[in-house]
Write a protein that holds these residues in place. Structure first.
Motif, PDB file in Angstrom:
ATOM      1  N   LEU A 152      32.544  47.251  43.610  1.00  0.00           N
ATOM      2  CA  LEU A 152      32.766  48.601  43.105  1.00  0.00           C
ATOM      3  C   LEU A 152      33.257  48.566  41.666  1.00  0.00           C
ATOM      4  CD1 LEU A 152      34.601  50.278  46.132  1.00  0.00           C
ATOM      5  CD2 LEU A 152      32.194  50.524  45.497  1.00  0.00           C
ATOM      6  N   LEU A 153      32.875  49.578  40.896  1.00  0.00           N
ATOM      7  CA  LEU A 153      33.443  49.773  39.569  1.00  0.00           C
ATOM      8  C   LEU A 153      34.812  50.437  39.713  1.00  0.00           C
ATOM      9  CD1 LEU A 153      30.257  51.100  37.711  1.00  0.00           C
ATOM     10  CD2 LEU A 153      31.258  48.803  37.569  1.00  0.00           C
ATOM     11  N   PRO A 154      35.673  50.354  38.684  1.00  0.00           N
ATOM     12  CA  PRO A 154      37.006  50.963  38.804  1.00  0.00           C
ATOM     13  C   PRO A 154      36.974  52.437  39.200  1.00  0.00           C
ATOM     14  CG  PRO A 154      36.974  49.485  36.932  1.00  0.00           C
ATOM     15  CD  PRO A 154      35.562  49.534  37.456  1.00  0.00           C
ATOM     16  N   HIS A 155      36.062  53.236  38.608  1.00  0.00           N
ATOM     17  CA  HIS A 155      36.038  54.658  38.953  1.00  0.00           C
ATOM     18  C   HIS A 155      35.558  54.865  40.391  1.00  0.00           C
ATOM     19  CE1 HIS A 155      31.641  55.584  38.813  1.00  0.00           C
ATOM     20  NE2 HIS A 155      31.586  54.633  37.894  1.00  0.00           N
ATOM     21  N   GLU A 156      34.700  53.972  40.893  1.00  0.00           N
ATOM     22  CA  GLU A 156      34.253  54.067  42.281  1.00  0.00           C
ATOM     23  C   GLU A 156      35.374  53.664  43.238  1.00  0.00           C
ATOM     24  OE1 GLU A 156      29.509  53.008  41.704  1.00  0.00           O
ATOM     25  OE2 GLU A 156      30.978  51.371  41.824  1.00  0.00           O
TER      26      GLU A 156
ATOM     27  N   PHE B 130      44.315  46.665  36.294  1.00  0.00           N
ATOM     28  CA  PHE B 130      43.568  47.368  37.335  1.00  0.00           C
ATOM     29  C   PHE B 130      42.087  46.991  37.327  1.00  0.00           C
ATOM     30  CE2 PHE B 130      41.207  51.240  38.705  1.00  0.00           C
ATOM     31  CZ  PHE B 130      41.531  51.166  40.050  1.00  0.00           C
ATOM     32  N   LYS B 131      41.502  46.911  36.153  1.00  0.00           N
ATOM     33  CA  LYS B 131      40.078  46.570  36.064  1.00  0.00           C
ATOM     34  C   LYS B 131      39.798  45.206  36.672  1.00  0.00           C
ATOM     35  CE  LYS B 131      36.299  46.131  32.711  1.00  0.00           C
ATOM     36  NZ  LYS B 131      35.931  46.208  31.264  1.00  0.00           N
ATOM     37  N   ASP B 132      40.648  44.225  36.369  1.00  0.00           N
ATOM     38  CA  ASP B 132      40.461  42.881  36.910  1.00  0.00           C
ATOM     39  C   ASP B 132      40.760  42.852  38.410  1.00  0.00           C
ATOM     40  OD1 ASP B 132      39.804  41.910  34.384  1.00  0.00           O
ATOM     41  OD2 ASP B 132      41.892  41.458  33.897  1.00  0.00           O
ATOM     42  N   TYR B 133      41.762  43.620  38.831  1.00  0.00           N
ATOM     43  CA  TYR B 133      42.095  43.700  40.257  1.00  0.00           C
ATOM     44  C   TYR B 133      40.897  44.212  41.060  1.00  0.00           C
ATOM     45  CZ  TYR B 133      44.270  45.475  44.539  1.00  0.00           C
ATOM     46  OH  TYR B 133      44.571  45.746  45.849  1.00  0.00           O
ATOM     47  N   VAL B 134      40.249  45.267  40.546  1.00  0.00           N
ATOM     48  CA  VAL B 134      39.082  45.835  41.238  1.00  0.00           C
ATOM     49  C   VAL B 134      37.940  44.829  41.265  1.00  0.00           C
ATOM     50  CG1 VAL B 134      37.340  47.653  41.175  1.00  0.00           C
ATOM     51  CG2 VAL B 134      39.721  48.197  40.687  1.00  0.00           C
ATOM     52  N   ALA B 135      37.764  44.075  40.168  1.00  0.00           N
ATOM     53  CA  ALA B 135      36.704  43.076  40.126  1.00  0.00           C
ATOM     54  C   ALA B 135      36.885  42.014  41.208  1.00  0.00           C
ATOM     55  CB  ALA B 135      36.672  42.419  38.748  1.00  0.00           C
ATOM     56  N   ILE B 136      38.144  41.746  41.588  1.00  0.00           N
ATOM     57  CA  ILE B 136      38.425  40.712  42.581  1.00  0.00           C
ATOM     58  C   ILE B 136      38.320  41.256  44.000  1.00  0.00           C
ATOM     59  CG2 ILE B 136      40.212  39.160  43.467  1.00  0.00           C
ATOM     60  CD1 ILE B 136      41.268  38.976  40.567  1.00  0.00           C
ATOM     61  N   VAL B 137      38.904  42.423  44.257  1.00  0.00           N
ATOM     62  CA  VAL B 137      39.009  42.926  45.634  1.00  0.00           C
ATOM     63  C   VAL B 137      38.062  44.084  45.932  1.00  0.00           C
ATOM     64  CG1 VAL B 137      41.437  42.259  45.644  1.00  0.00           C
ATOM     65  CG2 VAL B 137      40.825  44.628  45.165  1.00  0.00           C
ATOM     66  N   GLY B 138      37.393  44.609  44.925  1.00  0.00           N
ATOM     67  CA  GLY B 138      36.618  45.834  45.096  1.00  0.00           C
ATOM     68  C   GLY B 138      35.247  45.673  45.712  1.00  0.00           C
TER      69      GLY B 138
ATOM     70  N   SER C  99      38.097  58.682  31.866  1.00  0.00           N
ATOM     71  CA  SER C  99      37.089  58.729  32.920  1.00  0.00           C
ATOM     72  C   SER C  99      37.540  57.792  34.032  1.00  0.00           C
ATOM     73  CB  SER C  99      35.729  58.294  32.378  1.00  0.00           C
ATOM     74  OG  SER C  99      34.746  58.309  33.397  1.00  0.00           O
ATOM     75  N   PRO C 100      37.551  58.293  35.277  1.00  0.00           N
ATOM     76  CA  PRO C 100      36.980  59.545  35.752  1.00  0.00           C
ATOM     77  C   PRO C 100      37.943  60.720  35.687  1.00  0.00           C
ATOM     78  CG  PRO C 100      37.717  58.250  37.610  1.00  0.00           C
ATOM     79  CD  PRO C 100      37.969  57.405  36.394  1.00  0.00           C
TER      80      PRO C 100
END
Length: 298
Positions: A61-65, A50-58, A187-188
């Motif tokens: 945004l940070l994961p919690h955002e 999930f963390k890497d997925y958010v880094a690519i498509v987010g 968190s969150p």
């Protein structure tokens, strides 16, 4: 951007053991973008943690955002369709009565909408999970939901309740449950309140003041230099989102508070309840208690 500039960026962003021919292949694929190549890239992206997925498509945004954005969108959809989440009855004097339905039924809708929206990220809410410790300490706790990733790892907490007034006991009881429910210090933490009150704005003010003034069980307040107690991220007549940061030991935990106005003006117009605002007699808060004859969830 020229080819040399692009290759230089790829070298900086790629593992050192990639050959120049591999980098050139990436450049060529980027320019061609056939369906097969897009399929390969898409498969690689959605298979990421999930963390890497958010880094690519987010988009930064940070994961919690990223989770917060999805939660807010789901809350907006629930508010839009809140008439479907109300109970309608006719009193003996033929006066129509409206009130929001049971918490579990609203949670079902919230969970379903969130899981559908986050399916591509392979993240979802597992509702009514037993774990940690109950407030009494005599049995496992039962959290409304924990958000889990594709490997079934817990990454966030979801706690929800109905709110018919700025009832200090109800609010603080739910906030203080989190410590026992969550031995992992996740968190969150998302706190959702399904509100059925005549004056939603007064409830927002009272809730925000209460949360900012108190210490949640097991959590300490962030240092004042890190900003205000509760930062307002979204505010409208029917939805409010605030964020605060707390410490649990050495770990910083982000709390998101979502207040949904589940009451219709028609319900307010037909309400026979007299409502007034009274200061809360509490040493830990100067919040306000909006009195109502409706029962509350504990």
């Amino acid at each position: 951007m020229g080819l040399n500039d692009l290759i230089n960026q790829l070298v900086e962003a790629s593992p050192a053991d990639r050959s120049l021919s591999q980098l050139i292949q990436i450049v060529n694929e980027d320019s061609q973008r056939t369906d097969l190549q897009l399929t390969k890239h898409y498969t690689q992206i959605v298979s990421k943690d999930f963390k890497d997925y958010v880094a690519i498509v987010g988009q930064g945004l940070l994961p919690h955002e990223f989770l917060q954005k999805a939660m807010l969108e789901v809350a907006q959809e629930l508010v839009f369709r809140k008439k479907n989440l109300q109970l309608h009855s006719v009193e003996s004097n033929e006066t129509a009565s409206f009130r929001i339905t049971k918490e579990d039924l609203i949670n079902d809708w919230f969970t379903s909408l969130f899981n559908k929206r986050m399916a591509e990220a392979r993240v979802g809410i597992n509702d009514q999970a037993r774990g940690g410790e109950s407030p009494s300490g005599k049995s496992p706790g039962e959290i409304d939901g924990s958000i889990r990733d594709s490997k079934n790892r817990r990454i966030a907490i979801f706690e929800a309740f109905r709110l018919f007034s700025t009832d200090v006991t109800v609010i603080t009881t739910h906030l203080d449950k989190i410590e026992g429910y969550d031995p992992e210090s996740l968190s969150p933490v998302f706190i959702a309140a399904y509100c059925d009150v005549i004056d939603f704005r007064s409830l927002i003010q009272g809730y925000a003041e209460l949360v900012a003034a108190r210490d949640h069980s097991g959590y300490t307040k962030n240092h004042p230099s890190n900003g205000v107690g509760v930062e307002v991220l979204h505010a409208s007549d029917n939805l409010w989102l605030g964020m605060e940061r707390r410490w649990r030991g050495p770990r910083e935990v982000v709390f998101y508070h979502i207040l949904l106005n589940m009451r219709f003006r028609s319900a307010t117009a037909t309400s026979q309840n007299a409502t007034r605002v009274t200061p809360v007699d509490s040493c830990e808060s100067q919040a306000y208690l909006l009195l109502s004859e409706h029962p509350v969830d504990h």
